[in-house]
Scaffold this motif. Structure first.
Motif, PDB file in Angstrom:
ATOM      1  N   PHE A   1      -5.973  10.085  14.053  1.00 24.83           N
ATOM      2  CA  PHE A   1      -6.495  10.265  15.418  1.00 24.83           C
ATOM      3  C   PHE A   1      -6.870  11.717  15.735  1.00 24.83           C
TER       4      PHE A   1
ATOM      5  N   GLU B   1       0.853  -1.195   0.000  1.00 21.82           N
ATOM      6  CA  GLU B   1       0.000   0.000   0.000  1.00 21.82           C
ATOM      7  C   GLU B   1       0.883   1.237   0.000  1.00 21.82           C
ATOM      8  N   ARG B   2       0.532   2.202  -0.813  1.00 23.64           N
ATOM      9  CA  ARG B   2       1.359   3.414  -0.891  1.00 23.64           C
ATOM     10  C   ARG B   2       0.710   4.545  -0.112  1.00 23.64           C
ATOM     11  N   PHE B   3       1.395   4.924   0.946  1.00 27.02           N
ATOM     12  CA  PHE B   3       0.962   6.057   1.753  1.00 27.02           C
ATOM     13  C   PHE B   3       1.521   7.334   1.114  1.00 27.02           C
TER      14      PHE B   3
ATOM     15  N   MET C   1      -7.988   6.877   7.857  1.00 25.73           N
ATOM     16  CA  MET C   1      -6.721   7.032   8.580  1.00 25.73           C
ATOM     17  C   MET C   1      -6.355   5.748   9.305  1.00 25.73           C
ATOM     18  N   GLY C   2      -7.071   4.672   8.956  1.00 22.25           N
ATOM     19  CA  GLY C   2      -6.792   3.390   9.582  1.00 22.25           C
ATOM     20  C   GLY C   2      -8.021   2.810  10.259  1.00 22.25           C
TER      21      GLY C   2
ATOM     22  N   SER D   1       3.607   9.280   2.252  1.00 23.70           N
ATOM     23  CA  SER D   1       5.057   9.356   2.461  1.00 23.70           C
ATOM     24  C   SER D   1       5.838   8.429   1.542  1.00 23.70           C
TER      25      SER D   1
ATOM     26  N   LEU E   1       2.039   6.617  13.388  1.00 30.56           N
ATOM     27  CA  LEU E   1       3.383   6.174  12.998  1.00 30.56           C
ATOM     28  C   LEU E   1       3.881   6.905  11.755  1.00 30.56           C
ATOM     29  N   GLU E   2       2.963   7.293  10.882  1.00 32.89           N
ATOM     30  CA  GLU E   2       3.384   8.072   9.698  1.00 32.89           C
ATOM     31  C   GLU E   2       3.257   9.551  10.060  1.00 32.89           C
ATOM     32  N   THR E   3       4.381  10.211  10.176  1.00 32.24           N
ATOM     33  CA  THR E   3       4.341  11.624  10.554  1.00 32.24           C
ATOM     34  C   THR E   3       3.787  12.472   9.402  1.00 32.24           C
TER      35      THR E   3
ATOM     36  N   CYS F   1       0.933  10.672  17.927  1.00 33.67           N
ATOM     37  CA  CYS F   1       1.917   9.624  17.630  1.00 33.67           C
ATOM     38  C   CYS F   1       1.448   8.618  16.592  1.00 33.67           C
TER      39      CYS F   1
ATOM     40  N   LEU G   1      -4.030   6.924   5.274  1.00 35.72           N
ATOM     41  CA  LEU G   1      -3.147   7.594   6.225  1.00 35.72           C
ATOM     42  C   LEU G   1      -2.498   6.559   7.133  1.00 35.72           C
ATOM     43  N   GLY G   2      -1.255   6.807   7.488  1.00 32.87           N
ATOM     44  CA  GLY G   2      -0.605   5.963   8.498  1.00 32.87           C
ATOM     45  C   GLY G   2      -0.959   6.462   9.887  1.00 32.87           C
ATOM     46  N   GLY G   3      -2.252   6.505  10.156  1.00 36.45           N
ATOM     47  CA  GLY G   3      -2.756   7.009  11.438  1.00 36.45           C
ATOM     48  C   GLY G   3      -3.085   8.484  11.362  1.00 36.45           C
TER      49      GLY G   3
END
Lengths: 287, 159, 761
Positions: free
Chosen positions: C240, C24-26, C477-478, C28, C187-189, C185, C236-238
């Motif tokens: 929240f 999967e391509r985020f 976002m997950g 980033s 994981l993907e900033t 936090c 999204l890698g998170g």
């Protein structure tokens, strides 16, 4: 950045001789974090991962010689370490995380010389020595003389830490190691205590205690040790030395814990040691 | 410097600064983005890859250290198709945002090689260097448990 | 694993296999060809006058493409989509250490880092407003030039005369609670890539929770027409809540405007994310609760102060939810809730799962536990006695017309073996260890609330080869809203997973459907999607009727991959049917809006947006907790959550949300705290800011209490947030029951040991 990969101790020493500013890198888990933060900017790195002769573990009669480039995973997986040096084994077990343990080495942990280094308190109570190589030969010094200040060792320019030699405790001893961090894995020690006791006929005949993270380097406290020797291993005995511990340690406050907390816990851990000493069925490895 | 290594089964030869981080070389130069960067300091495990079969944090590894190695990411983990641990992660809900997943898959796959019949506690210990912010780990542990069973079955068939 | 994807089945998430394979391509993962790197220089000083930014040396470095300052910002140079108080690049003043003061575009990351170091800042430091007390002091320095000092917003909600009612109460409990700043936090900033096309359109791929709103944010800040901004938001890698707002967007767009058409990438490091990213508001909460001798709650008076940090972001709206939820999921006849949202020089606070509610749950549940102790009542009985039920009015006077499963959740706990065996478990504590079993009852308003249309427009397409393409337009976002959308389409159109394609939000391909937030994504978009699917079904059956020679569409039905004439069994493959339809004819759109309430307490009108709410998910949590008496270390040994989220569409996804929220909530309870000293962040990375790892958490048992929310798609309610609110009070409840009254979170070993030794937390 220039990275050198010597394949023998001699080649590594030569590389250090030729490049006095070079930084030695074992696992890289400390150096490369510092490089990221900008606190280390090495131009030349001597990478030790291909130097085979300093990553083995050898049993030599009553002691075990651990090559400096032995990884923490290597320590954990070694049967002799597990069975004969359970204190050190426990330190490896609570060291960072499995991923870091696959990379970080015992030599790196010692040379980083952090007051919170997990292997140092056990190595102190076990009476370990370090073997230092240089182009003029090798020398051996006690671990307590090796780490001189936070981040500073007595390693001279051109020298290389080759191995740690750890005497195996003989006879029946009680070992105890506890690392108190903010959480379980990946924690940096807020306080740690390693202890090795010998109890004969309900009297403590030998006591070695070493605290981590409560002073600039590991704190051994001869006062406490001599008070314990000759007493019965009771709760009261360990409680009575609390004041001496308070005098011996000099914790600081930082983002992880206050000095007061470190002081309190350094003393409190004696009670867990007492509990262990009263029921010496094996090594107590608390957390 | 010239570095050569095998990445997910393919030979790679690159002329790069050996002081670059392995994670950057894999992602930017090789186009393999399975290893993720979550912290850059070895705390999160999202960048984990296998180097000669052992897990390594590719954010704390230099490009030069990959020279001559076999590097495996989550993209090349399975032999024929997905690795059982990847299937189990997907089937049992061990994947949410998915950003930590490649690192977890790699770590768990290596762990199951060494410990084919682990307890939940052992699985939790083995994954303690892989942070996940979405799942609370429960279903990841379920998945690794299940993957162990899948692998045992596979091996049972092979014997 | 066979994935049936029917509603209610434990189906594998549609997105999971690609993610597990690392494919999967985020955002980033984008490294477009000829790409440049962009990065911001942060002030480093928490409060000061910006006298000058000397960029001469930086500009001279080979490989530096642009060095930009406030003067280069073409628009209003303001972001923050309600209060517009945050500059893209600071011009005259810096208000927190993470404020951006310059932007560099460079050929490589190394050159970027070098150039950022070469910029010389001239900042005249001002006294630092380091927290609530400093901000409210009579002579406090002003963070913004407001007539109200550092108070961004003050408001009071009133239901009856709470002061008088409290004075009549036989039992009154009073306490002040404190919660920390929490970092998301993910994981993907924060990151994205962007380029300016020759036609003047700015294309951006970015890790964002609100791609459609971003266009207006960027447009206003940089003076660009929103219709020339094209945003795509891959998985999204998170998030929240931390990507619900402008993170990299405006900076990245500005960089792209100076990159000569080349793509630019900006990706914050973890340290930059900690410094400059949004945080959960720290809060101070003073509560007075009055009750009858039998435990009936009567009156609550509370004063809530939220630390907004340097900018407003959603601070006012977050405070509104805090006030709204201050009396808990209980019947409380009289309420006075006073709130202040306060500017400081701390990191910027913003949206975070449990938006304003996670804080007050600690306070009102803490009051319930103290009341139980005072009255000698069972804490679960006390909660059950007062639990809000359908038809009751909640604290702010809104009638609970929808599903209201608070009591059912509590009954679930009451019957659980961990609750029934609590005394034995506590008594069998090992030496030097204390044990306690704690509970909490929580809720969380769902959706935007009144004043902000909570609407979605769903789109589905029959592709030329007879498959269905689902256009998600609410960032995933997950949480798994988009695989749930696939599930909805499979259900309504009676198709298999293999017939599905899923597209993530793209402002040129899908329609505005709001942000990924407020537990609304599956509810609102899901409702719209059901309509789109029904329209698609009707269309396909009607069009197939001609071919299959049916007189009425009702003679036909959709089967996987085809339309079938039910009685004859003749089938028309969808691929064939698709070939008969013009591409524009193969699209169906559905729209939905969330219902709102018209009930309003006194003072409520001062919140124009997002207040109050009508629909609430509920949860009751239980924690079995151990404390090490020597170190103060708290261990949560077991955890149980009962959740009312209406009907469950996919038990696996439901459990994921509960378990993940509980984990984040336990982090909030035990470890997480953005420590700033004099405005300087001390917890700068994952070694100092501790989020829970796999060894720190127990298994988390999740039980669904299935009520029927009649307004929701298939009867569901959103549960993305409610699980976040339970752990902190549940752990506090356990600690209180072992004699450790904690009023300040997180419950670090140090704080717990202090209370163990008789001190104050």
């Amino acid at each position: 950045m220039n990275i050198l990969f010597p394949t023998s101790v001699e080649a590594a020493l030569d590389a250090l001789q030729v490049n006095p500013t070079a930084r030695v890198m074992a696992g890289g888990t400390d150096l490369l974090v510092k490089r990221r933060a900008g606190s280390e900017t090495p131009e030349i790195v001597v990478c030790m991962e291909k130097v085979a002769d300093i990553s083995c573990i050898e049993v030599q009669e009553d002691r075990i010689r651990i090559g400096a480039a032995t990884t923490m995973s290597g320590l954990l997986d070694n049967t002799d370490i597990r069975e004969r040096l359970p204190l050190l084994h426990r330190a490896a077990e609570v060291f960072a995380s499995p991923l870091v343990r696959n990379m970080a080495t015992i030599g790196g942990n010692i040379c980083t010389a952090s007051p919170a280094a997990d292997t140092l308190p056990p190595l102190h109570v076990l009476g370990a020595e370090v073997e230092i190589y240089s182009s003029s030969g090798k020398r051996c010094i006690p671990i307590s003389d090796f780490v001189v200040a936070p981040g500073r060792t007595s390693l001279a320019s051109g020298e290389l830490l080759g191995a740690v030699i750890v005497p195996v405790p003989q006879g029946r001893t009680i070992g105890y190691f506890e690392k108190v961090g903010k959480r379980k894995a990946l924690a940096i020690a807020v306080v740690s205590l390693a202890a090795l006791l010998r109890v004969e006929s309900n009297v403590i005949t030998e006591a070695r205690l070493a605290w981590g993270s409560v002073g600039p380097t590991v704190v051994r406290c001869s006062d406490v040790e001599s008070q314990l020797i000759g007493s019965a291993p009771t709760l009261d005995t360990f409680r009575s030395v609390g004041e001496s511990v308070r005098r011996a340690i000099h914790p600081i406050s930082d983002v992880r814990a206050s000095a007061e907390y470190r002081m309190e816990v350094a003393v409190n851990l004696l009670l867990r040691l007492a509990e262990q000493a009263a029921d010496p069925t094996g090594i107590k490895v608390g957390f | 410097m010239i570095i050569s290594f095998v990445l997910d089964g393919e030979e790679q030869t690159l002329d790069v600064d050996g002081g670059l981080r392995a994670v950057d070389v894999l992602r930017e130069y090789c186009g393999v983005t399975a290893p993720k960067e979550g912290c850059g300091t070895g705390e999160c495990g999202a960048c984990a890859v296998l180097v000669d079969g052992e897990t390594r944090l590719s954010c704390l590894m230099l490009a030069a250290q990959m020279n001559g190695c076999i590097v495996t990411t989550a993209q090349g983990l399975g032999t024929d198709g997905p690795h059982p641990v990847q299937e189990a992660l997907a089937d049992l809900g061990g994947v949410q945002c998915g950003y930590c997943t490649p690192g977890i898959a790699v770590t768990a796959a290596e762990f199951l090689e060494r410990n084919p019949d682990p307890t939940r506690k052992e699985i939790r210990d083995a994954l303690s260097g892989n942070l996940c912010r979405c799942t609370g780990y429960h279903k990841i542990v379920d998945a690794v448990e299940d993957a162990a069973k899948r692998l045992q079955k596979e091996h049972g068939r092979g014997e | 694993m066979l994935s049936t994807q029917t509603i209610g089945s434990r189906s594998r998430r549609f997105d999971a296999p690609e993610k597990a394979l690392g494919r999967e391509r985020f955002a980033s993962d984008e490294y477009p060809e000829s790409m440049l790197w962009a990065g911001a220089l942060r002030a480093g000083v928490p409060h000061g006058l910006l006298r000058g930014v000397d960029t001469t040396q930086a500009r001279a470095i080979p490989g530096v493409v642009a060095v930009l300052t406030a003067e280069d910002v073409p628009g209003e140079n303001r972001q923050g989509f309600i209060h517009w108080d945050m500059p893209v690049l600071c011009g005259t003043k810096v208000r927190h250490a993470g404020d951006a003061v310059a932007l560099v575009v460079a050929e490589t990351r190394q050159i970027l880092a070098e150039a950022l170091l070469a910029i010389v800042l001239d900042i005249e430091p001002l006294p630092v407003v380091d927290g609530l007390d400093a901000a409210l002091a009579p002579d406090a320095p002003l963070v913004h030039d407001l007539e109200t000092g550092n108070v961004l917003k003050q408001a009071s909600l009133r239901k009856g005369n709470a002061q008088a009612a409290l004075a009549r109460c036989p039992v009154v409990i009073e306490e002040t609670f404190f919660t920390p700043q929490q970092a998301h936090c993910f994981l993907e900033t924060e990151n994205g890539t962007a380029y300016m096309a020759e036609d003047g359109t700015l294309h951006m791929t970015v890790s964002t929770q609100a791609p459609f709103r971003d266009r207006f944010e960027i447009g206003r800040a940089l003076g660009l027409p929103p219709d020339r901004l094209h945003i795509t938001a891959p998985f999204l890698g998170g998030g929240f809540g931390g990507k619900d707002g402008s993170t990299v967007q405006c900076l990245l767009a500005l960089a792209a405007m100076h990159a000569g058409g080349r793509p630019v990438k900006m990706w914050w490091s973890r340290e930059e994310s900690m410094l400059a990213g949004y945080k959960r508001h720290a809060a101070r909460m003073h509560f007075r609760l009055g009750a009858e001798a039998d435990g009936t709650l009567t009156a609550l008076i509370c004063d809530l102060d939220y630390d907004s940090g340097a900018y407003a972001h959603l601070g006012v709206e977050i405070m509104a939810l805090g006030l709204e939820h201050s009396s808990g999921p209980y019947r409380v006849e009289y309420l006075e809730a006073n709130g202040r949202c306060i500017y400081t020089n701390n990191p910027v606070a913003g949206a975070f799962r449990g938006f304003g509610v996670a804080q007050v749950c600690f306070a009102f549940e803490g009051m319930m536990d103290r009341l139980a102790v005072r009255l000698g009542m069972d804490p679960l009985e006390l909660r059950l006695k007062n639990a809000i039920r359908q038809g009751d009015k909640n604290g702010v006077g809104v009638v609970m017309t929808g599903s209201t499963g608070m009591a059912e959740c509590l009954v679930g706990l009451q019957d659980h073996q961990f609750w029934r065996s609590r005394d034995e478990w506590v008594q069998s504590a090992p030496p030097l260890t204390r044990r306690g079993v704690g509970i909490s009852a929580v809720y969380n308003g769902m959706g935007y609330g009144r004043g902000l249309a909570d609407a979605a427009v769903a789109k589905i397409r029959l592709t030329g080869d007879g498959r269905f393409r689902v256009y998600n337009s609410v960032s995933d976002m997950g949480q798994g809203n988009s695989p749930t959308f696939v599930q909805i389409v499979c259900e309504v159109l009676n198709q298999n997973e293999s017939q599905m394609e899923l597209v993530q939000p793209d402002t040129e391909r899908s329609h505005p459907s709001g942000s990924s937030s407020a537990g609304r994504t599956t509810y609102t978009y899901g409702k719209a999607l059901i309509q789109a699917c029904e329209a698609m079904r009707d269309k396909l059956l009607h069009r197939a009727a001609m071919v299959l020679m049916a007189d009425e569409a009702s003679a036909l039905s959709l089967v996987p991959g085809a339309v079938r004439h039910t009685s004859s069994g003749r089938e028309l493959p969808l691929a064939v049917l698709a070939g008969m339809l013009h591409p524009e004819d193969r699209v169906c759109i559905g729209e939905a809006m969330m219902p709102v309430t018209h009930d309003m307490p006194d003072g409520g009108e001062s919140f124009r947006l997002g207040f109050p709410h009508l629909i609430f998910p509920y949860a009751a949590h239980l924690a079995r907790v151990e404390v090490d008496e020597l170190t103060g270390l708290v261990t949560v040994c077991d955890y149980v959550a009962f959740t009312d989220g209406g009907r469950v569409l996919n038990p696996q996804n439901f459990e994921q949300q509960v378990q993940g929220a509980v984990a984040q909530g336990l982090g909030y309870a035990l470890w997480e705290d953005c420590v700033a000293e004099n405005g300087q962040l001390r917890t700068t990375d994952f070694s100092t800011y501790v989020i829970p790892g796999s060894g720190d958490l127990p298994d988390i048992e999740s039980h669904a209490v299935e009520t029927e929310e009649e307004s929701g798609p298939f009867g569901m309610k959103g549960i993305g947030e409610v699980g976040m609110n339970g752990p902190l009070p549940a752990v506090a409840s356990a600690l209180l029951r072992m004699g450790l009254p904690m009023i300040r979170a997180p419950f670090t070993p140090e704080r717990v040991l202090k209370v163990l030794c008789g001190g104050n937390s």
